[in-house]
Design a protein around this motif. Sequence first.
Motif, mmCIF file in Angstrom:
data_model
loop_
_atom_site.group_PDB
_atom_site.id
_atom_site.type_symbol
_atom_site.label_atom_id
_atom_site.label_comp_id
_atom_site.label_asym_id
_atom_site.label_seq_id
_atom_site.Cartn_x
_atom_site.Cartn_y
_atom_site.Cartn_z
ATOM 1 N N GLY A 107 0.846 -1.231 -0.210
ATOM 2 C CA GLY A 107 -0.208 0.227 -0.058
ATOM 3 C C GLY A 107 0.827 1.050 -0.066
ATOM 4 N N ALA A 108 2.068 1.219 -0.380
ATOM 5 C CA ALA A 108 3.049 2.505 -0.685
ATOM 6 C C ALA A 108 2.209 3.441 -1.389
ATOM 7 C CB ALA A 108 4.197 2.265 -1.223
ATOM 8 N N HIS A 109 2.505 4.620 -0.822
ATOM 9 C CA HIS A 109 1.925 5.915 -1.574
ATOM 10 C C HIS A 109 3.004 6.576 -2.504
ATOM 11 C CE1 HIS A 109 0.875 9.937 -2.377
ATOM 12 N NE2 HIS A 109 1.930 10.322 -1.758
ATOM 13 N N ARG A 110 4.401 6.176 -2.059
ATOM 14 C CA ARG A 110 5.754 6.801 -2.548
ATOM 15 C C ARG A 110 6.805 6.082 -2.229
ATOM 16 N NH1 ARG A 110 9.125 11.103 -0.423
ATOM 17 N NH2 ARG A 110 9.582 12.359 -2.095
ATOM 18 N N ILE A 111 7.850 5.565 -3.094
ATOM 19 C CA ILE A 111 8.743 4.966 -2.875
ATOM 20 C C ILE A 111 10.048 5.859 -3.295
ATOM 21 C CG2 ILE A 111 10.150 2.954 -3.484
ATOM 22 C CD1 ILE A 111 7.668 1.511 -3.939
ATOM 23 N N ILE A 112 11.096 6.141 -2.732
ATOM 24 C CA ILE A 112 12.145 6.901 -2.653
ATOM 25 C C ILE A 112 13.398 5.982 -3.055
ATOM 26 C CG2 ILE A 112 11.217 8.805 -1.540
ATOM 27 C CD1 ILE A 112 13.116 8.434 0.902
ATOM 28 N N GLY A 113 14.453 6.555 -3.466
ATOM 29 C CA GLY A 113 15.583 5.975 -3.603
ATOM 30 C C GLY A 113 16.719 7.195 -3.528
ATOM 31 N N ALA A 143 23.996 13.943 -2.789
ATOM 32 C CA ALA A 143 23.175 12.781 -2.904
ATOM 33 C C ALA A 143 21.999 13.345 -3.822
ATOM 34 C CB ALA A 143 22.546 12.252 -1.626
ATOM 35 N N TYR A 144 21.645 12.544 -4.705
ATOM 36 C CA TYR A 144 20.299 12.636 -5.507
ATOM 37 C C TYR A 144 19.311 11.794 -4.677
ATOM 38 C CZ TYR A 144 22.793 14.008 -9.674
ATOM 39 O OH TYR A 144 23.587 14.688 -10.843
ATOM 40 N N GLN A 145 18.089 12.483 -4.659
ATOM 41 C CA GLN A 145 16.932 11.761 -4.334
ATOM 42 C C GLN A 145 16.037 11.687 -5.345
ATOM 43 O OE1 GLN A 145 15.232 11.929 -0.160
ATOM 44 N NE2 GLN A 145 13.449 12.219 -1.100
ATOM 45 N N TYR A 146 15.448 10.508 -5.458
ATOM 46 C CA TYR A 146 14.490 10.170 -6.430
ATOM 47 C C TYR A 146 13.209 9.669 -5.842
ATOM 48 C CZ TYR A 146 17.663 10.592 -10.575
ATOM 49 O OH TYR A 146 18.412 10.880 -11.424
ATOM 50 N N SER A 147 12.107 9.719 -6.771
ATOM 51 C CA SER A 147 10.846 9.201 -6.067
ATOM 52 C C SER A 147 9.932 8.667 -7.170
ATOM 53 C CB SER A 147 10.133 9.990 -5.130
ATOM 54 O OG SER A 147 9.472 10.943 -5.827
ATOM 55 N N ILE A 148 9.056 7.693 -7.064
ATOM 56 C CA ILE A 148 8.074 7.370 -7.771
ATOM 57 C C ILE A 148 6.526 7.226 -6.978
ATOM 58 C CG2 ILE A 148 8.460 5.046 -7.608
ATOM 59 C CD1 ILE A 148 7.252 4.775 -10.451
ATOM 60 N N LEU A 149 5.802 7.923 -7.187
ATOM 61 C CA LEU A 149 4.286 7.899 -6.563
ATOM 62 C C LEU A 149 3.505 6.660 -7.122
ATOM 63 C CD1 LEU A 149 3.191 11.551 -6.925
ATOM 64 C CD2 LEU A 149 4.547 10.275 -4.823
ATOM 65 N N SER A 150 2.423 6.035 -6.203
ATOM 66 C CA SER A 150 1.616 5.115 -6.825
ATOM 67 C C SER A 150 1.057 5.109 -8.032
ATOM 68 C CB SER A 150 0.822 4.555 -5.436
ATOM 69 O OG SER A 150 -0.219 5.765 -5.505
ATOM 70 N N GLU A 151 0.375 6.354 -8.249
ATOM 71 C CA GLU A 151 -0.294 6.656 -9.576
ATOM 72 C C GLU A 151 0.489 6.556 -10.591
ATOM 73 O OE1 GLU A 151 -0.232 10.829 -7.213
ATOM 74 O OE2 GLU A 151 -0.589 8.670 -6.861
ATOM 75 N N GLU A 152 1.862 7.224 -10.401
ATOM 76 C CA GLU A 152 2.796 6.997 -11.528
ATOM 77 C C GLU A 152 3.277 5.677 -12.190
ATOM 78 O OE1 GLU A 152 5.291 11.408 -10.824
ATOM 79 O OE2 GLU A 152 5.787 9.517 -9.351
ATOM 80 N N PHE A 153 3.329 4.776 -11.063
ATOM 81 C CA PHE A 153 3.580 3.447 -11.235
ATOM 82 C C PHE A 153 2.679 2.662 -11.972
ATOM 83 C CE2 PHE A 153 3.925 -0.945 -10.140
ATOM 84 C CZ PHE A 153 5.150 -1.454 -10.607
ATOM 85 N N PHE A 154 1.318 3.008 -11.624
ATOM 86 C CA PHE A 154 0.576 2.203 -12.261
ATOM 87 C C PHE A 154 0.008 2.793 -13.590
ATOM 88 C CE2 PHE A 154 -0.556 1.170 -7.891
ATOM 89 C CZ PHE A 154 -0.369 -0.336 -7.782
ATOM 90 N N SER A 155 0.283 3.979 -13.789
ATOM 91 C CA SER A 155 -0.129 4.465 -15.227
ATOM 92 C C SER A 155 0.930 4.219 -16.093
ATOM 93 C CB SER A 155 -0.358 6.090 -15.104
ATOM 94 O OG SER A 155 1.215 6.797 -14.891
ATOM 95 N N ALA A 156 2.295 3.673 -15.729
ATOM 96 C CA ALA A 156 3.213 3.412 -16.418
ATOM 97 C C ALA A 156 3.187 1.988 -16.998
ATOM 98 C CB ALA A 156 4.746 3.633 -16.123
ATOM 99 N N GLU A 157 2.309 1.153 -16.210
ATOM 100 C CA GLU A 157 1.944 -0.307 -16.481
ATOM 101 C C GLU A 157 1.526 -0.462 -17.963
ATOM 102 O OE1 GLU A 157 0.418 -2.085 -13.312
ATOM 103 O OE2 GLU A 157 2.656 -2.825 -12.679
#
Length: 181
Positions: free
Chosen positions: A118-124, A167-181
């Motif tokens: 149920g992640a909203h956001r994943i960072i790296g 450092a760089y910080q990146y992220s992806i949101l759940s709506e971005e992940f699902f729209s890219a599939e």
Amino acid sequence: MFILESDRLIVRRFCDDDWKDLYEYLSQETVVIYEPYNVFSEEACKQEAVNRSQNDAFWAVCLKENNKLIGNIYFKQQDPKEFLTWEIGYVFNPPYYGKGYATEASRRILQYGFEQRGAHRIIGKCNPENASSWRLMERLSMKREGYFRKPAFFTKSFDGKPIWHDAYQYSILSEEFFSAE
């Protein structure tokens, strides 16, 4: 044992006997250069395999064809928990670079995070000098959020002073992940 699968990989929890494969890459200075630890000895890898087998944040990445451990992924929920943010990180064995394994395994962990956790956001995060890492995050459709100037250090100089790194910080949101599939 909880297992995630992709086309070529099994992503699973660590086992105590994973230490030999872990040693293959954690004993190399070029592999750990951007990590918050130094190279591992055989004995340290034996203990590290035990530690990782008891830590839900570490995932072993193995080839389906022979169960060879070729790398690992770090995936941990960040505080505050109600913000539903996880952090991803990865370290792989050099003979398996350039074959798409890190991308495949990381994409599977992102899917797990969004669909099952149920992640909203994943960072790296990564050192800007680590182009392989930030290019991987970009292949995962993660967006660069910022460039942080010397937020941390992993080592100290001979006179005990911190050696700070950017450092760089990146992220992806759940709506971005699902729209890219």
